[in-house]
Design a protein around this motif. Structure first.
Motif, PDB file in Angstrom:
ATOM      1  N   LEU A  27      -8.151  -4.149  -0.907  1.00 16.01           N
ATOM      2  CA  LEU A  27      -9.224  -3.511  -0.159  1.00 16.01           C
ATOM      3  C   LEU A  27      -9.121  -1.996  -0.306  1.00 16.01           C
ATOM      4  CD1 LEU A  27      -8.977  -5.580   3.164  1.00 16.01           C
ATOM      5  CD2 LEU A  27     -10.335  -6.091   1.121  1.00 16.01           C
ATOM      6  N   THR A  28     -10.270  -1.370  -0.493  1.00 13.47           N
ATOM      7  CA  THR A  28     -10.330   0.082  -0.589  1.00 13.47           C
ATOM      8  C   THR A  28     -11.398   0.593   0.367  1.00 13.47           C
ATOM      9  OG1 THR A  28      -9.682   0.008  -2.923  1.00 13.47           O
ATOM     10  CG2 THR A  28     -10.662   2.053  -2.117  1.00 13.47           C
ATOM     11  N   GLY A  29     -11.023   1.506   1.247  1.00  8.76           N
ATOM     12  CA  GLY A  29     -11.976   2.112   2.154  1.00  8.76           C
ATOM     13  C   GLY A  29     -12.680   3.302   1.516  1.00  8.76           C
ATOM     14  N   HIS A  30     -13.611   3.891   2.256  1.00 13.78           N
ATOM     15  CA  HIS A  30     -14.402   4.995   1.720  1.00 13.78           C
ATOM     16  C   HIS A  30     -14.459   6.138   2.721  1.00 13.78           C
ATOM     17  CE1 HIS A  30     -16.110   2.768  -1.800  1.00 13.78           C
ATOM     18  NE2 HIS A  30     -15.834   1.729  -1.019  1.00 13.78           N
ATOM     19  N   ASP A  31     -14.174   7.345   2.236  1.00 11.18           N
ATOM     20  CA  ASP A  31     -14.338   8.576   3.016  1.00 11.18           C
ATOM     21  C   ASP A  31     -13.537   8.566   4.318  1.00 11.18           C
ATOM     22  OD1 ASP A  31     -16.140   9.509   1.068  1.00 11.18           O
ATOM     23  OD2 ASP A  31     -17.799   8.439   2.048  1.00 11.18           O
ATOM     24  N   GLY A  32     -12.428   7.848   4.323  1.00 12.68           N
ATOM     25  CA  GLY A  32     -11.555   7.852   5.490  1.00 12.68           C
ATOM     26  C   GLY A  32     -12.059   7.051   6.669  1.00 12.68           C
ATOM     27  N   ALA A  33     -13.169   6.329   6.514  1.00 11.77           N
ATOM     28  CA  ALA A  33     -13.716   5.547   7.625  1.00 11.77           C
ATOM     29  C   ALA A  33     -12.848   4.320   7.879  1.00 11.77           C
ATOM     30  CB  ALA A  33     -15.146   5.111   7.319  1.00 11.77           C
ATOM     31  N   ALA A  34     -12.580   4.033   9.150  1.00 16.40           N
ATOM     32  CA  ALA A  34     -11.818   2.832   9.501  1.00 16.40           C
ATOM     33  C   ALA A  34     -12.621   1.595   9.118  1.00 16.40           C
ATOM     34  CB  ALA A  34     -11.513   2.820  10.993  1.00 16.40           C
TER      35      ALA A  34
ATOM     36  N   GLY B  96      -8.091  -1.067   9.952  1.00 11.78           N
ATOM     37  CA  GLY B  96      -7.276   0.120   9.770  1.00 11.78           C
ATOM     38  C   GLY B  96      -8.018   1.205   9.026  1.00 11.78           C
ATOM     39  N   ALA B  97      -7.323   2.328   8.828  1.00 11.60           N
ATOM     40  CA  ALA B  97      -7.960   3.476   8.193  1.00 11.60           C
ATOM     41  C   ALA B  97      -8.110   3.296   6.684  1.00 11.60           C
ATOM     42  CB  ALA B  97      -7.152   4.737   8.486  1.00 11.60           C
ATOM     43  N   LEU B  98      -7.210   2.563   6.054  1.00 10.63           N
ATOM     44  CA  LEU B  98      -7.222   2.362   4.607  1.00 10.63           C
ATOM     45  C   LEU B  98      -7.354   3.690   3.865  1.00 10.63           C
ATOM     46  CD1 LEU B  98      -9.242  -0.909   3.812  1.00 10.63           C
ATOM     47  CD2 LEU B  98      -6.795  -0.581   4.052  1.00 10.63           C
ATOM     48  N   ASP B  99      -6.369   4.558   4.077  1.00  9.83           N
ATOM     49  CA  ASP B  99      -6.379   5.828   3.363  1.00  9.83           C
ATOM     50  C   ASP B  99      -5.875   5.691   1.930  1.00  9.83           C
ATOM     51  OD1 ASP B  99      -3.818   5.238   4.132  1.00  9.83           O
ATOM     52  OD2 ASP B  99      -3.401   7.164   5.091  1.00  9.83           O
ATOM     53  N   ALA B 100      -5.479   4.466   1.558  1.00 11.76           N
ATOM     54  CA  ALA B 100      -5.125   4.135   0.177  1.00 11.76           C
ATOM     55  C   ALA B 100      -5.430   2.645  -0.018  1.00 11.76           C
ATOM     56  CB  ALA B 100      -3.646   4.420  -0.085  1.00 11.76           C
TER      57      ALA B 100
ATOM     58  N   THR C 298       0.838  -1.188   0.000  1.00 11.71           N
ATOM     59  CA  THR C 298       0.000   0.000   0.000  1.00 11.71           C
ATOM     60  C   THR C 298       0.876   1.242   0.000  1.00 11.71           C
ATOM     61  OG1 THR C 298      -1.771   1.190   1.157  1.00 11.71           O
ATOM     62  CG2 THR C 298      -0.170   0.007   2.529  1.00 11.71           C
ATOM     63  N   THR C 299       0.362   2.325  -0.563  1.00 13.47           N
ATOM     64  CA  THR C 299       1.056   3.608  -0.495  1.00 13.47           C
ATOM     65  C   THR C 299       0.596   4.417   0.711  1.00 13.47           C
ATOM     66  OG1 THR C 299      -0.612   4.634  -1.930  1.00 13.47           O
ATOM     67  CG2 THR C 299       1.341   3.685  -2.994  1.00 13.47           C
ATOM     68  N   GLY C 300      -0.394   3.903   1.419  1.00  8.80           N
ATOM     69  CA  GLY C 300      -0.916   4.601   2.587  1.00  8.80           C
ATOM     70  C   GLY C 300      -0.520   3.917   3.877  1.00  8.80           C
ATOM     71  N   ARG C 301      -1.327   4.122   4.903  1.00  8.16           N
ATOM     72  CA  ARG C 301      -1.070   3.498   6.195  1.00  8.16           C
ATOM     73  C   ARG C 301      -1.333   2.003   6.097  1.00  8.16           C
ATOM     74  NH1 ARG C 301      -4.688   6.734  10.330  1.00  8.16           N
ATOM     75  NH2 ARG C 301      -3.862   5.097  11.717  1.00  8.16           N
ATOM     76  N   ARG C 302      -0.442   1.257   6.716  1.00 11.07           N
ATOM     77  CA  ARG C 302      -0.566  -0.204   6.661  1.00 11.07           C
ATOM     78  C   ARG C 302      -1.626  -0.667   7.660  1.00 11.07           C
ATOM     79  NH1 ARG C 302       1.272  -5.014   8.784  1.00 11.07           N
ATOM     80  NH2 ARG C 302       2.111  -6.537   7.310  1.00 11.07           N
TER      81      ARG C 302
ATOM     82  N   GLY D 147     -16.498   0.758   8.416  1.00  9.69           N
ATOM     83  CA  GLY D 147     -17.019   1.489   7.285  1.00  9.69           C
ATOM     84  C   GLY D 147     -17.117   0.568   6.086  1.00  9.69           C
ATOM     85  N   PRO D 148     -17.697   1.011   4.991  1.00  9.03           N
ATOM     86  CA  PRO D 148     -17.796   0.159   3.798  1.00  9.03           C
ATOM     87  C   PRO D 148     -16.416  -0.145   3.207  1.00  9.03           C
ATOM     88  CG  PRO D 148     -18.519   2.393   3.324  1.00  9.03           C
ATOM     89  CD  PRO D 148     -18.319   2.323   4.798  1.00  9.03           C
ATOM     90  N   VAL D 149     -16.309  -1.317   2.597  1.00 12.53           N
ATOM     91  CA  VAL D 149     -15.049  -1.785   2.022  1.00 12.53           C
ATOM     92  C   VAL D 149     -15.312  -2.313   0.617  1.00 12.53           C
ATOM     93  CG1 VAL D 149     -13.024  -3.240   2.331  1.00 12.53           C
ATOM     94  CG2 VAL D 149     -14.371  -2.559   4.328  1.00 12.53           C
ATOM     95  N   THR D 150     -14.602  -1.807  -0.341  1.00 16.31           N
ATOM     96  CA  THR D 150     -14.648  -2.367  -1.691  1.00 16.31           C
ATOM     97  C   THR D 150     -13.555  -3.418  -1.818  1.00 16.31           C
ATOM     98  OG1 THR D 150     -15.561  -0.344  -2.657  1.00 16.31           O
ATOM     99  CG2 THR D 150     -14.409  -1.847  -4.149  1.00 16.31           C
ATOM    100  N   VAL D 151     -13.943  -4.585  -2.297  1.00 15.44           N
ATOM    101  CA  VAL D 151     -13.052  -5.748  -2.306  1.00 15.44           C
ATOM    102  C   VAL D 151     -12.794  -6.188  -3.739  1.00 15.44           C
ATOM    103  CG1 VAL D 151     -12.728  -8.117  -1.480  1.00 15.44           C
ATOM    104  CG2 VAL D 151     -14.015  -6.460  -0.086  1.00 15.44           C
TER     105      VAL D 151
END
Length: 699
Positions: A582-589, A490-494, A465-469, A524-528
């Protein structure tokens, strides 16, 4: 001073069971609480007399006196399969899987060099249940990808000197391509060792043959494990006894060769017959490893007194003998300090240049035992992941090549058994706080049975990931099936790609991948997306060239969801790696669970077993323990699961096994049912289940 080189009296190293043996020889009390406790144990033993345990023996003659509570003294020489009433409970059935070595997860892991042997004690010698037990507090190894050999460690002068591994450990190891050895332990005199037991082991019959060598081969083949770790530490012998031991080893190796059995010899007795730990392969112990006629043992566990020079000399000598230097295990004692153990890693697996020899962990179950009372399975696996993968919990960047702990992932290339379809996993570790089926708990009782363990991701945890692990763990609070699931938080900011399995799976036009997953209520919602690679990673430490297949978006109220993806749509070929993005949405953990993953061409459903019947019962305090047996189902079967049908029609999980016999402790009558209704089902590799075979236990 290096701990391995300390010239001190023999430590507890390679004295498994010695503490238990010392306790057995302690003073007895004539009355008081100890006697009352003994009476309670006696009653419990009467009720649990049907409880099968892993088998253990003395070679021939038995100790004088009376065995301790819960211990049975047996002679291996007198053992026969036909007289072994626990044979069906102790027989492993999973064949040893073939493995391949994928492109290493990092640039420091070496292919074809150092290997790992591990000596692990799962309980004291007489205390290893044959088929798991009602606790989740159990050593459940899962990092099989780094192991080349597991020794089921035990033996003590008060219980027995020869210990055969139980079936759950063997079945779990075999599913991951790891052979398992039983232990022959001839203890030091200070720990109750008797030289007559060494002479018993190497005795010859009138024809000059070694009957105990034949018995050891017979045990291993009957029980389904892979050979023996031989540790002769009883001092006082002579050169003649040493010659007999060497001839015994050769006879054992020759007799076992046709069955694929192997021998590891421990560096203790030398050619003089005396015990003198060398910390090396040298002229004193070489005859037990290799002589002029060829190999005597398949590998040598080098005592902890090694030094850098001794190991270098040992590797050179192995090469001069025509042997591979990596057939030498340099002992690393982790029983007391785990990853804080003081070890000269460069003497074994230098950060630069070729590895010198392989290494052997003594008591890696430290990852469980060092934790305080009240420990959870999740805490154990977090510690175990750190031990094998490194403090960063990511084998793609394990660190640790300088000072401090050099985790196996830094040096040893992992292996995989994913070579054929169907493949499926529910991320079940072989123990849990409850048992789940289709996302619902069918038993609230804690349990362990390693034979039910799935094949698990070998690289804990490779995340790109390029964001927080995010945090990744095997979690026991919820599961789709078994006792655990894979949890990503996690936060999944990327977007984050979790690499799960190196593979060599064929994929054609009909190949389907099934994914069962959910988001926790707090998520929060997660795109898989499913990550699929049809080519290997271009270089060690690099990611595989993944393609991403959409698997939908899940939210906190959706519950478990299964999606099926047809992999053949993108063309036939071989699947080289599997993962998820995995991709998070709107910064939700997020708190996302993966409950099951399967790759297959066709659906599978096993045939039902037949002939379920109660073999024996024992009653105490209103509860009935029983032994059950049945006929093996036709066709491929992963394992069997047993349930009780309650008066309200619900099924209660009782346990599972890869064999065709099972022990059920402590059944009690529910309401006014006339009989306990019992069922057994066959389970396919895809975790589909058969119709049940049924029987009843009248009250």
């Amino acid at each position: 001073m290096n701990r391995q080189a300390r010239p001190v009296p023999r430590r507890r190293v390679l004295l498994a069971g010695a503490g238990a043996a010392a306790a057995l020889f302690g003073p007895s009390l004539a009355g008081g609480p100890a006697v009352a406790a003994g009476r309670r144990r006696a009653r419990a033993r009467a009720a649990g007399s049907l409880q099968p345990y892993a088998s253990y023996w003395f070679p021939d003659s038995l100790p004088s006196g009376t065995p301790g509570d819960g211990i049975t003294w047996r002679s291996l020489k007198a053992w026969t399969p036909g007289s072994d009433r626990d044979l069906a409970f102790n027989t492993a059935t999973v064949p040893l899987a073939e493995r391949f070595t994928p492109v290493p997860a990092n640039a420091t892991a070496r292919v074809g060099q150092a290997r790992i042997s591990a000596l692990a004690a799962f309980d004291h010698t007489a205390g290893n249940p044959s088929q798991g037990s009602a606790t989740a507090d159990y050593y459940a190894p899962t990092h099989w990808a780094y192991l080349d050999e597991l020794v089921f460690w035990g033996g003590s002068s008060g219980e027995g000197l020869i210990l055969a591994p139980n079936a759950p450990v063997v079945d779990a190891a075999h599913r991951n391509g790891v052979p398992v050895l039983g232990t022959v332990f001839l203890p030091p005199v200070a720990y109750g060792g008797k030289l007559r037991w060494t002479r018993d082991l190497v005795q010859k019959d009138a024809a000059g043959r070694f009957p105990l060598a034949a018995k050891l081969v017979q045990v291993a083949t009957a029980y389904g494990f892979d050979g023996w770790f031989i540790n002769a530490e009883t001092d006082g012998g002579d050169a003649a006894l040493a010659a007999d031991m060497q001839a015994f080893l050769r006879a054992l190796r020759t007799a076992g060769a046709g069955h694929g059995l192997r021998i590891t010899w421990y560096d203790a007795m030398n050619r003089t017959g005396q015990v003198g730990w060398q910390g090396a392969l040298n002229e004193l112990n070489q005859p037990f490893f290799q002589d002029t006629a060829g190999p005597v043992a398949d590998s040598l566990f080098v005592d902890f007194r090694w030094s850098a020079r001794r190991l270098a000399d040992s590797g050179r000598l192995a090469g001069q003998l025509g042997r591979i230097r990596y057939e030498l295990w340099a002992g690393v004692d982790v029983e007391s300090a785990g990853w804080d153990s003081d070890t000269d890693w460069d003497a074994i697996i230098p950060a630069e240049g070729d590895h010198i020899v392989s290494y052997g962990f003594y008591r890696p179950e430290w990852t469980l035992n060092h934790l305080p009372a009240g420990r959870t399975p999740g805490q154990f696996h977090a510690a175990d992941d750190r031990f094998w993968s490194g403090e960063g919990l990511d084998p793609t960047r394990p660190g640790g090549t300088d000072g401090g702990w050099r985790a196996p992932a830094t040096a040893v290339a992992d292996r995989s058994t994913l070579t054929a379809l169907p493949f499926a996993t529910t991320f079940n570790t072989g123990h849990g706080l409850r048992w789940y089926e289709a996302g619902s708990a069918t038993s609230d009782a804690p349990w362990n049975h390693l034979g039910l363990q799935d094949r698990l991701p070998p690289r804990r945890w490779a995340v790109r990931t390029t964001g927080r692990r995010p945090d990744v763990a095997l979690d026991f609070a919820d599961a789709w099936r078994g006792g655990s699931s894979l949890l990503v938080r996690g936060a999944l900011d990327a977007p984050a790609t979790l690499e799960l399995f190196p593979a060599r799976l064929p994929a054609g036009a009909t190949t389907v991948l099934d994914l069962t997953h959910r988001a926790d209520p707090s998520s929060g919602p997660v795109t898989v997306e499913v990550a699929v690679a049809r080519q290997d990673a271009p270089a060690p430490g690099e990611p595989a060239p993944y393609a991403y297949l959409p698997a939908g978006t899940v939210g906190p109220g959706d519950g478990w969801r299964t999606v099926s993806l047809r992999l053949g749509a993108s063309g036939a070929g071989t699947l080289r790696a599997l993962g998820v993005r995995l991709t998070g949405h709107d910064g939700a953990a997020v708190a996302w669970r993966l409950g099951a993953l399967a790759v297959h061409d066709t659906a599978g459903s096993p045939a039902a077993p037949k002939g379920l019947k109660v073999l024996d019962t024992a009653t105490a305090d209103g509860a009935v323990s029983l032994r059950l047996g049945w006929q093996r189902a036709a066709g491929p079967v992963r394992h069997y699961e047993l349930h009780r049908r309650l008066p309200d029609g619900k099924r209660q999980f009782l346990g599972g096994t890869c064999g065709t016999a099972f022990y059920v402790p402590g059944l009690r009558r529910v309401q006014n049912e006339p009989a306990a209704r019992l069922e057994v089902r066959a389970v396919h590799e895809l975790f589909t289940v058969s119709d049940p075979a049924k029987t009843q236990l009248p009250w």
